[in-house]
Write a protein that holds these residues in place. Structure first.
Motif, PDB file in Angstrom:
ATOM      1  N   THR A 163     -23.601 -70.042 -48.305  1.00 53.19           N
ATOM      2  CA  THR A 163     -22.170 -70.042 -48.954  1.00 53.19           C
ATOM      3  C   THR A 163     -21.166 -69.381 -48.170  1.00 53.19           C
ATOM      4  O   THR A 163     -21.572 -68.491 -47.123  1.00 53.19           O
ATOM      5  CB  THR A 163     -22.540 -69.465 -50.605  1.00 53.19           C
ATOM      6  OG1 THR A 163     -22.779 -67.897 -50.372  1.00 53.19           O
ATOM      7  CG2 THR A 163     -23.630 -69.975 -51.158  1.00 53.19           C
ATOM      8  N   LEU A 164     -20.109 -69.426 -48.524  1.00 49.32           N
ATOM      9  CA  LEU A 164     -18.917 -68.913 -47.949  1.00 49.32           C
ATOM     10  C   LEU A 164     -18.147 -67.964 -48.875  1.00 49.32           C
ATOM     11  O   LEU A 164     -17.888 -68.195 -49.920  1.00 49.32           O
ATOM     12  CB  LEU A 164     -17.858 -70.008 -47.342  1.00 49.32           C
ATOM     13  CG  LEU A 164     -18.408 -70.704 -46.237  1.00 49.32           C
ATOM     14  CD1 LEU A 164     -17.538 -71.741 -45.658  1.00 49.32           C
ATOM     15  CD2 LEU A 164     -18.678 -69.771 -44.966  1.00 49.32           C
ATOM     16  N   GLN A 165     -17.926 -66.861 -48.376  1.00 46.65           N
ATOM     17  CA  GLN A 165     -17.094 -65.751 -49.113  1.00 46.65           C
ATOM     18  C   GLN A 165     -15.565 -66.182 -49.150  1.00 46.65           C
ATOM     19  O   GLN A 165     -15.094 -67.183 -48.251  1.00 46.65           O
ATOM     20  CB  GLN A 165     -17.197 -64.481 -48.543  1.00 46.65           C
ATOM     21  CG  GLN A 165     -18.522 -64.006 -48.679  1.00 46.65           C
ATOM     22  CD  GLN A 165     -18.979 -63.676 -50.236  1.00 46.65           C
ATOM     23  OE1 GLN A 165     -18.741 -62.949 -51.071  1.00 46.65           O
ATOM     24  NE2 GLN A 165     -20.072 -64.634 -50.491  1.00 46.65           N
ATOM     25  N   TYR A 166     -14.791 -65.682 -49.820  1.00 48.51           N
ATOM     26  CA  TYR A 166     -13.277 -65.829 -50.184  1.00 48.51           C
ATOM     27  C   TYR A 166     -12.653 -65.927 -48.463  1.00 48.51           C
ATOM     28  O   TYR A 166     -11.475 -66.758 -48.231  1.00 48.51           O
ATOM     29  CB  TYR A 166     -12.730 -64.993 -50.919  1.00 48.51           C
ATOM     30  CG  TYR A 166     -12.440 -63.706 -50.412  1.00 48.51           C
ATOM     31  CD1 TYR A 166     -11.297 -63.190 -49.890  1.00 48.51           C
ATOM     32  CD2 TYR A 166     -13.608 -62.654 -50.963  1.00 48.51           C
ATOM     33  CE1 TYR A 166     -11.108 -61.956 -49.475  1.00 48.51           C
ATOM     34  CE2 TYR A 166     -13.461 -61.258 -50.419  1.00 48.51           C
ATOM     35  CZ  TYR A 166     -12.133 -60.934 -49.658  1.00 48.51           C
ATOM     36  OH  TYR A 166     -12.181 -59.575 -49.169  1.00 48.51           O
ATOM     37  N   ASP A 167     -13.125 -65.038 -47.693  1.00 46.39           N
ATOM     38  CA  ASP A 167     -12.325 -64.908 -46.281  1.00 46.39           C
ATOM     39  C   ASP A 167     -13.261 -65.552 -45.361  1.00 46.39           C
ATOM     40  O   ASP A 167     -13.129 -65.605 -44.204  1.00 46.39           O
ATOM     41  CB  ASP A 167     -12.549 -63.325 -46.040  1.00 46.39           C
ATOM     42  CG  ASP A 167     -13.933 -62.743 -45.782  1.00 46.39           C
ATOM     43  OD1 ASP A 167     -14.960 -63.443 -46.590  1.00 46.39           O
ATOM     44  OD2 ASP A 167     -14.206 -61.522 -45.632  1.00 46.39           O
ATOM     45  N   GLY A 168     -14.090 -66.444 -45.755  1.00 46.61           N
ATOM     46  CA  GLY A 168     -14.990 -67.327 -44.796  1.00 46.61           C
ATOM     47  C   GLY A 168     -16.222 -66.733 -44.303  1.00 46.61           C
ATOM     48  O   GLY A 168     -16.990 -67.259 -43.504  1.00 46.61           O
ATOM     49  N   THR A 169     -16.688 -65.384 -44.519  1.00 43.39           N
ATOM     50  CA  THR A 169     -17.859 -64.724 -44.195  1.00 43.39           C
ATOM     51  C   THR A 169     -19.002 -65.608 -44.772  1.00 43.39           C
ATOM     52  O   THR A 169     -19.059 -65.847 -46.005  1.00 43.39           O
ATOM     53  CB  THR A 169     -17.929 -63.371 -44.928  1.00 43.39           C
ATOM     54  OG1 THR A 169     -16.552 -62.721 -44.108  1.00 43.39           O
ATOM     55  CG2 THR A 169     -19.021 -62.506 -44.226  1.00 43.39           C
ATOM     56  N   PRO A 170     -19.959 -65.952 -44.013  1.00 43.27           N
ATOM     57  CA  PRO A 170     -21.231 -66.545 -44.634  1.00 43.27           C
ATOM     58  C   PRO A 170     -22.116 -65.652 -45.218  1.00 43.27           C
ATOM     59  O   PRO A 170     -22.259 -64.523 -44.858  1.00 43.27           O
ATOM     60  CB  PRO A 170     -21.879 -67.166 -43.274  1.00 43.27           C
ATOM     61  CG  PRO A 170     -21.495 -66.298 -42.224  1.00 43.27           C
ATOM     62  CD  PRO A 170     -20.101 -65.882 -42.438  1.00 43.27           C
TER      63      PRO A 170
END
Length: 343
Positions: free
Chosen positions: A157-164
């Motif tokens: 999945t991806l966090q709100y800042d694009g961090t996997p």
């Protein structure tokens, strides 16, 4: 009397008849409470749900409650359903608590063996972190099912800042039972205690059977040793570095409190459990781990037993289903070293 007082209290606050407020007299309520289903008042307006209702005219008269008859067939809903033989047998012989005994967690405190530390008995769920992770992105390929273990599916999945991030959820083939809840509680608690170790995967949240972890971009050691295509590119220096990091990870989990006493046994050490992250090999997956107890009478660590020990990297006492200690991890680590030398 109590019912009449309750109705009076509630309906004094109700406005009806185009916003005009009407007061229900006690005489009206008394006359209403004596009304039954056969009365003309009740027959004039008979709702199909339980409740109290006003007449539709201008009179502030309260209708009596009418119980919903579950056998009324306003809409025909009966249909034939074919049952297979397995379902019929289960209906003929209902399951009892004895049938669910394998779904209960093992007793942790037994006899003189008690918890060595309070944290072994606790849990620190952070459900908000898990609920903030959405799987709706699976439609747009923002969420991917990358692999699965025996117990859980692994989602990228991806966090709100694009961090996997990796989200693990219980596979549908397993039940939401007490034993699995405790299994993944131990997984989360152990990884929380090992947050300071650079050789253990970081955990970011856990709730029930689900948890969020850091993403391993480099794959596992199993793939590095035996890639699906071609041959391994690991050099002898690479293998020596891997062996040192594997050993350091084991030291950290066996000495969590830095007092020389083992508190956690991983019980599932294998090449598939070490993941490459930013150049370091980190130990993963503690859902088979056991917390080491302390024998107050003998003043030494207690042993434990695991009821199911499949796999290829296990120690002899595991295959014999004998009493075990954290030393089973050391034996399994030796099998990893053997694989590094003979690959």
């Amino acid at each position: 009397i109590v019912l009449s007082c309750l109705i009076l209290h509630v309906y004094k606050k109700i406005h009806f008849n185009h916003g005009a407020a009407h007061t229900i007299s006690e005489n009206a309520i008394r006359s209403t409470s004596a009304t039954n289903d056969s009365s003309p008042v009740a027959q004039s307006f008979q709702p199909r749900v339980v409740g109290y209702y006003f007449d539709e005219d201008d009179k502030p008269l309260l209708n009596a409650p009418r119980r919903l008859n579950p056998y009324d067939e306003v809409y025909r809903s009966f249909r034939e359903i074919e049952l297979d033989e397995r379902t019929i047998k289960r209906m003929e012989k209902p399951m009892t608590s004895r049938d669910y005994r394998h779904g209960a967690r093992d007793e942790f405190i037994q006899g003189d063996c008690v918890a060595m530390h309070d944290w072994q008995m606790k849990s620190h769920p952070s459900c908000n972190n898990i609920h903030e992770t959405t799987l709706t992105g699976i439609i747009s390929d923002e969420v991917k099912l990358v692999t699965h273990g025996y117990w859980r599916d692994v989602w990228l999945t991806l966090q709100y800042d694009g961090t996997p991030r990796v989200l693990k959820t219980l596979r549908y083939s397993h039940s939401f039972e007490d034993r699995n809840y405790d299994r993944h509680r131990r997984d989360a608690v152990a990884m929380e205690r090992l947050t300071s170790s650079q050789y253990v995967v970081d955990i970011y949240g856990f709730c029930g059977n689900s948890a969020s972890f850091e993403f391993a971009e480099g794959g596992d050691l199993d793939y590095a040793l035996w890639p699906k295509h071609g041959t391994s590119t690991l050099t002898m220096l690479d293998k020596l570095n891997i062996a040192v990091q594997v050993a350091n990870g084991l030291v950290d989990i066996h000495d969590t409190e830095k007092d020389g006493r083992p508190t956690i046994a991983h019980t599932d050490i294998s090449t598939g459990q070490f993941l490459l992250m930013n150049g370091k090999w980190k130990l993963n997956d503690f859902n088979r781990c056991r917390f080491i107890r302390w024998n107050e009478q003998q003043q030494k660590p207690c042993t434990y037993r695991v009821g199911n020990n499949p796999g290829k990297f296990r120690s002899p006492e595991e295959y014999e289903y004998a009493a075990q200690t954290e030393k089973v991890d050391v034996y399994s680590m030796g099998n990893i070293f053997y694989s590094l030398l003979t690959e």
